[in-house]
Design a protein around this motif. Structure first.
Motif, PDB file in Angstrom:
ATOM      1  N   THR A  19       0.861  -1.171   0.000  1.00 50.33           N
ATOM      2  CA  THR A  19       0.000   0.000   0.000  1.00 50.33           C
ATOM      3  C   THR A  19       0.903   1.228   0.000  1.00 50.33           C
ATOM      4  O   THR A  19       2.119   1.130   0.261  1.00 50.33           O
ATOM      5  CB  THR A  19      -0.899   0.037   1.249  1.00 50.33           C
ATOM      6  N   LEU A  20       0.323   2.375  -0.260  1.00 55.03           N
ATOM      7  CA  LEU A  20       1.098   3.611  -0.257  1.00 55.03           C
ATOM      8  C   LEU A  20       1.740   3.836   1.112  1.00 55.03           C
ATOM      9  O   LEU A  20       2.917   4.186   1.210  1.00 55.03           O
ATOM     10  CB  LEU A  20       0.211   4.797  -0.630  1.00 55.03           C
ATOM     11  N   GLU A  21       0.979   3.583   2.169  1.00 53.62           N
ATOM     12  CA  GLU A  21       1.497   3.778   3.520  1.00 53.62           C
ATOM     13  C   GLU A  21       2.648   2.819   3.824  1.00 53.62           C
ATOM     14  O   GLU A  21       3.643   3.205   4.436  1.00 53.62           O
ATOM     15  CB  GLU A  21       0.374   3.593   4.557  1.00 53.62           C
ATOM     16  N   GLU A  22       2.508   1.561   3.403  1.00 51.83           N
ATOM     17  CA  GLU A  22       3.574   0.578   3.620  1.00 51.83           C
ATOM     18  C   GLU A  22       4.842   0.970   2.879  1.00 51.83           C
ATOM     19  O   GLU A  22       5.947   0.869   3.424  1.00 51.83           O
ATOM     20  CB  GLU A  22       3.122  -0.811   3.161  1.00 51.83           C
ATOM     21  N   GLU A  23       4.677   1.421   1.644  1.00 52.07           N
ATOM     22  CA  GLU A  23       5.854   1.801   0.866  1.00 52.07           C
ATOM     23  C   GLU A  23       6.549   3.015   1.475  1.00 52.07           C
ATOM     24  O   GLU A  23       7.778   3.072   1.544  1.00 52.07           O
ATOM     25  CB  GLU A  23       5.501   2.070  -0.594  1.00 52.07           C
ATOM     26  N   LYS A  24       5.776   3.985   1.941  1.00 56.27           N
ATOM     27  CA  LYS A  24       6.377   5.161   2.572  1.00 56.27           C
ATOM     28  C   LYS A  24       7.152   4.771   3.828  1.00 56.27           C
ATOM     29  O   LYS A  24       8.263   5.256   4.057  1.00 56.27           O
ATOM     30  CB  LYS A  24       5.295   6.187   2.940  1.00 56.27           C
ATOM     31  N   ALA A  25       6.572   3.898   4.650  1.00 58.50           N
ATOM     32  CA  ALA A  25       7.237   3.470   5.881  1.00 58.50           C
ATOM     33  C   ALA A  25       8.523   2.705   5.565  1.00 58.50           C
ATOM     34  O   ALA A  25       9.562   2.935   6.194  1.00 58.50           O
ATOM     35  CB  ALA A  25       6.292   2.607   6.717  1.00 58.50           C
ATOM     36  N   ALA A  27      10.276   2.919   2.792  1.00 52.38           N
ATOM     37  CA  ALA A  27      11.234   3.842   2.167  1.00 52.38           C
ATOM     38  C   ALA A  27      11.953   4.678   3.225  1.00 52.38           C
ATOM     39  O   ALA A  27      13.162   4.893   3.144  1.00 52.38           O
ATOM     40  CB  ALA A  27      10.519   4.742   1.166  1.00 52.38           C
ATOM     41  N   THR A  28      11.225   5.125   4.225  1.00 49.93           N
ATOM     42  CA  THR A  28      11.832   5.915   5.294  1.00 49.93           C
ATOM     43  C   THR A  28      12.914   5.109   6.015  1.00 49.93           C
ATOM     44  O   THR A  28      14.024   5.596   6.242  1.00 49.93           O
ATOM     45  CB  THR A  28      10.758   6.367   6.308  1.00 49.93           C
ATOM     46  N   LEU A  41      12.178  -3.726   0.235  1.00 49.67           N
ATOM     47  CA  LEU A  41      11.579  -2.715  -0.633  1.00 49.67           C
ATOM     48  C   LEU A  41      11.939  -2.981  -2.095  1.00 49.67           C
ATOM     49  O   LEU A  41      11.081  -2.917  -2.974  1.00 49.67           O
ATOM     50  CB  LEU A  41      12.043  -1.313  -0.215  1.00 49.67           C
ATOM     51  N   ARG A  45       9.230  -3.880  -5.001  1.00 50.95           N
ATOM     52  CA  ARG A  45       9.136  -3.051  -6.208  1.00 50.95           C
ATOM     53  C   ARG A  45       9.351  -3.894  -7.463  1.00 50.95           C
ATOM     54  O   ARG A  45       8.683  -3.695  -8.474  1.00 50.95           O
ATOM     55  CB  ARG A  45      10.135  -1.894  -6.147  1.00 50.95           C
TER      56      ARG A  45
END
Length: 63
Positions: A19-25, A27-28, A41, A45
């Protein structure tokens, strides 16, 4: 397409996308230097790209 290719692509489709939230977390954490998160990650991807290729091939074969 060969049977092995079809099997491989069908297996790729079973991997859930982030999800967008999972990817952001992820990535951080990855950008902060967490090597295991960087690998996860990258793997997710790659799976997403392979799913796009799979979808494209299936659509192309239907034409």
């Amino acid at each position: 397409m060969t049977r092995i290719n079809s099997y491989y692509l069908s297996e790729i489709d079973k991997i859930p996308l982030l999800t967008l939230e999972e990817e952001k977390a992820l990535a951080t954490k990855a950008f902060s230097g967490d090597k295991s998160t960087q690998k996860k990650l990258t793997s997710k991807r790659l799976s997403a790209k392979l799913q796009q290729v799979s979808d494209f091939l299936q659509i192309s074969l239907l034409k």
